[in-house]
Scaffold this motif. Structure first.
Motif, PDB file in Angstrom:
ATOM      1  N   GLN A   5      -5.662  -9.219   2.357  1.00 30.83           N
ATOM      2  CA  GLN A   5      -4.649  -8.246   2.780  1.00 30.83           C
ATOM      3  C   GLN A   5      -5.113  -7.380   3.934  1.00 30.83           C
ATOM      4  OE1 GLN A   5      -3.630  -6.144  -0.742  1.00 30.83           O
ATOM      5  NE2 GLN A   5      -2.396  -7.798  -1.551  1.00 30.83           N
ATOM      6  N   GLU A  58      -2.324  -2.911 -13.420  1.00 30.18           N
ATOM      7  CA  GLU A  58      -1.331  -3.668 -12.656  1.00 30.18           C
ATOM      8  C   GLU A  58      -1.880  -3.964 -11.264  1.00 30.18           C
ATOM      9  OE1 GLU A  58       1.553  -4.933 -13.278  1.00 30.18           O
ATOM     10  OE2 GLU A  58       1.865  -4.205 -15.323  1.00 30.18           O
ATOM     11  N   ALA A  83      -0.174  -4.579  -8.728  1.00 31.01           N
ATOM     12  CA  ALA A  83       0.648  -3.833  -7.764  1.00 31.01           C
ATOM     13  C   ALA A  83       0.091  -2.423  -7.561  1.00 31.01           C
ATOM     14  CB  ALA A  83       2.094  -3.764  -8.253  1.00 31.01           C
ATOM     15  N   TRP A  84      -0.444  -1.849  -8.633  1.00 28.84           N
ATOM     16  CA  TRP A  84      -1.029  -0.511  -8.520  1.00 28.84           C
ATOM     17  C   TRP A  84      -2.252  -0.553  -7.611  1.00 28.84           C
ATOM     18  CZ3 TRP A  84      -5.416   2.316  -9.290  1.00 28.84           C
ATOM     19  CH2 TRP A  84      -5.272   3.709  -9.385  1.00 28.84           C
ATOM     20  N   ASP A 110      -2.976  -2.835  -5.337  1.00 29.20           N
ATOM     21  CA  ASP A 110      -2.518  -3.110  -3.965  1.00 29.20           C
ATOM     22  C   ASP A 110      -2.068  -1.815  -3.278  1.00 29.20           C
ATOM     23  OD1 ASP A 110      -3.010  -5.806  -4.136  1.00 29.20           O
ATOM     24  OD2 ASP A 110      -0.921  -6.378  -4.519  1.00 29.20           O
ATOM     25  N   ALA A 111      -1.317  -1.005  -4.017  1.00 30.68           N
ATOM     26  CA  ALA A 111      -0.797   0.235  -3.429  1.00 30.68           C
ATOM     27  C   ALA A 111      -1.930   1.230  -3.161  1.00 30.68           C
ATOM     28  CB  ALA A 111       0.251   0.854  -4.349  1.00 30.68           C
ATOM     29  N   ARG A 155      -3.413   0.092  -0.087  1.00 28.24           N
ATOM     30  CA  ARG A 155      -2.502   0.366   1.024  1.00 28.24           C
ATOM     31  C   ARG A 155      -2.672   1.826   1.467  1.00 28.24           C
ATOM     32  NH1 ARG A 155       1.616  -2.290  -1.227  1.00 28.24           N
ATOM     33  NH2 ARG A 155       2.510  -0.393  -2.093  1.00 28.24           N
TER      34      ARG A 155
END
Lengths: 332, 332
Positions: free
Chosen positions: A19, B104, B106-107, B109-110, B113
């Motif tokens: 990423q 998670e 997604a957590w 990844d965020a 980010r």
């Protein structure tokens, strides 16, 4: 989707690396080697090496098994091992420590005593850090080092026909852990290998100028061979009979119902070095009195990563031995 | 004896620093400044700066209050703030992350980010790290930076008669936290100050060549002034009426039954800069359009560290205001 759904920690690191690809002209290597390599201010200046490791109580150490001194020694050694694997010399260390407010000060003092002893042994200066609160003791270490560019060893430098060598016997840490987990008292050799390991800074500076790819063995021989193959675009052939395994490891395997080869191939935390080297330079190591063991050879990618048993049978290096040993046969 | 018995985290750091005094010819500053300073390869080469911070869930952030992006932004900003406080420019960042296996993806990844966004903002390259398991999310960041020797600012450089200045309003983070803790929704300004703060890299490079001592305000103005006085061997006089406090902070204090001065003096995590500067150079900052606020002056050690109220009364900077405000009076 949770982390274990995507395959755990390594898969997560791969995902994050994809990423945010890391590119910077000064960054010669980043995620995917034992340490990041930052170019010096001039082409012949030393490169800066940076490695970081986080140890969490219960996951990485148990306070009922290890003394605080041992925990401190191991925390330093595993980081020095990363610097040694790059061909470098460790310089400065930074420690972030999370502790519960009711932690005994004597325990913390002893932890730092262990770290200070290991720092002296490896010539490292503890130069700073952070202390904070947590329920589980957490030790995060960042180790800096330096390496002259010609001695820098990356995982990506292996070429077919080079030998693959290791600096010492494998599986000791895993064997010690297996005995402790089974409620058995490990012999001193295994206890040391698991609870207060050293690392091979004593030979890395001699090996680095002659070797090609290098890595430290922190996740078992099989994983490390695969890391080198992944990054170098090669195959590998590991000769089972040549893997150095200490008699105590064989005995621990017998006592705990494991196979010694499993300890060596997938046990981890041995902190020996694995490297590829040309046959000519392999001879030079002998000439210099640096004792290493040849465990196989680099092959081309099409040949795969194989484990060769004494009877000539081969099995893929990735996981095959686990399946094999589960059948209860002695593959050696 | 436990850590809270000896006075907590700062006392522990002092104790450890005394036990293993850090001396090395290349180490210009270690424990006791915002970052360690390692001399470059030549006297006029940039110094290497290294700072490390560990953030633990519940202690440093709450996943029900902060988005993962915000947690990532704050984790980066607090380390960049340390580099800025030394007069330096951040370069490379290393992140060790401990997560539960059921976190998670997604957590995570965020979180990355948020870190990547903050890295872009400050020109930092995420160059490596470690990922491991734990019950509580733990984020340990090591940030490298560089500084030209003339711009290096240490806590020890203050001299009597210099002004003490800050780069922006104080107490916002603590006020945001107080509202969240009281179950109130903070206004956007306070929410940002607490959950996704910036830092003052935008002005630090302009201030550093003109200032003397510098530090970032991560533990409240009072603690930071005391740190400078401790290291410089000086006293200080802080003028209450001159401390910049945002109207939202006053409103949050009213709503939560606190005193705004407490937020500013002992709240922490403002990530503004505090520095000492000669009157002449203070004028030069104005000339360059760098907006800062003078909050007091450096005095000699014998004068102590004092807080001066509008009516001329003085109280020791260390803790006195807490006692004062507890009486329910408005000392301003």
């Amino acid at each position: 989707m949770r982390i274990h759904d995507i395959g755990g920690e390594f898969a997560l690191i791969d995902r994050l690396a994809r990423q945010s690809p890391i590119t910077h002209p000064d960054l010669l290597a980043g995620i995917g080697d034992d340490a990041a390599v930052i170019e010096g201010s001039s082409p012949d200046a030393d490169c800066l090496l940076v490695t970081t490791d986080m140890l969490v109580e219960s996951s990485h150490f148990r306070r009922d098994w290890a003394t605080p001194e041992q925990i401190g020694i191991k925390a330093v050694a595993c980081n020095v091992s990363d610097i040694a694997a790059m061909g470098g010399t460790p310089t400065f260390m930074f420690v972030s420590l999370a502790l519960a407010a009711d932690t005994e000060v004597a325990w913390v003092d002893a932890l730092y005593r262990g770290m200070a002893d290991a720092c002296r042994r490896y010539g490292v200066v503890l130069a700073g850090g952070d202390t904070t609160h947590a329920q589980a003791v957490t030790i995060s270490i960042t180790m800096l080092g330096r390496v002259a560019p010609p001695n820098l060893r990356l995982r990506s430098h292996a070429t077919p026909a080079e030998y693959l060598c290791v600096t010492g016997p494998l599986g000791g840490s895993a064997a010690g852990l297996a005995m402790l987990s089974a409620g058995l008292e490990p012999p001193p050799y295994l206890k040391d290998r698991h609870l207060a390991p050293g690392c091979r800074l004593d030979v890395s500076a001699g090996i680095a100028p002659l070797a090609r790819a290098m890595i430290d063995i922190s996740d078992g021989l099989a994983a490390e061979v695969n890391h080198i193959c992944d990054r170098s675009g090669t195959g590998a052939d590991i000769v089972v009979a040549d893997i150095p395994i200490h008699p105590s490891v064989r005995e621990a395997a017998r006592l705990t119902g494991n196979h010694p080869l499993d300890f060596a191939l997938s046990g981890g935390e041995d902190f020996e070095l694995l490297f590829s080297i040309s046959p000519g330079n392999r001879q030079r190591l002998d000439d210099q009195g640096i004792q290493v063991t040849t465990v196989g050879a680099v092959t081309d990618a099409a040949s795969g990563r194989m484990l060769t048993f004494p009877d000539g049978r081969q099995t893929p290096l990735s996981g095959g031995y686990n399946h094999f040993s589960e059948k209860g046969k002695d593959p050696e």
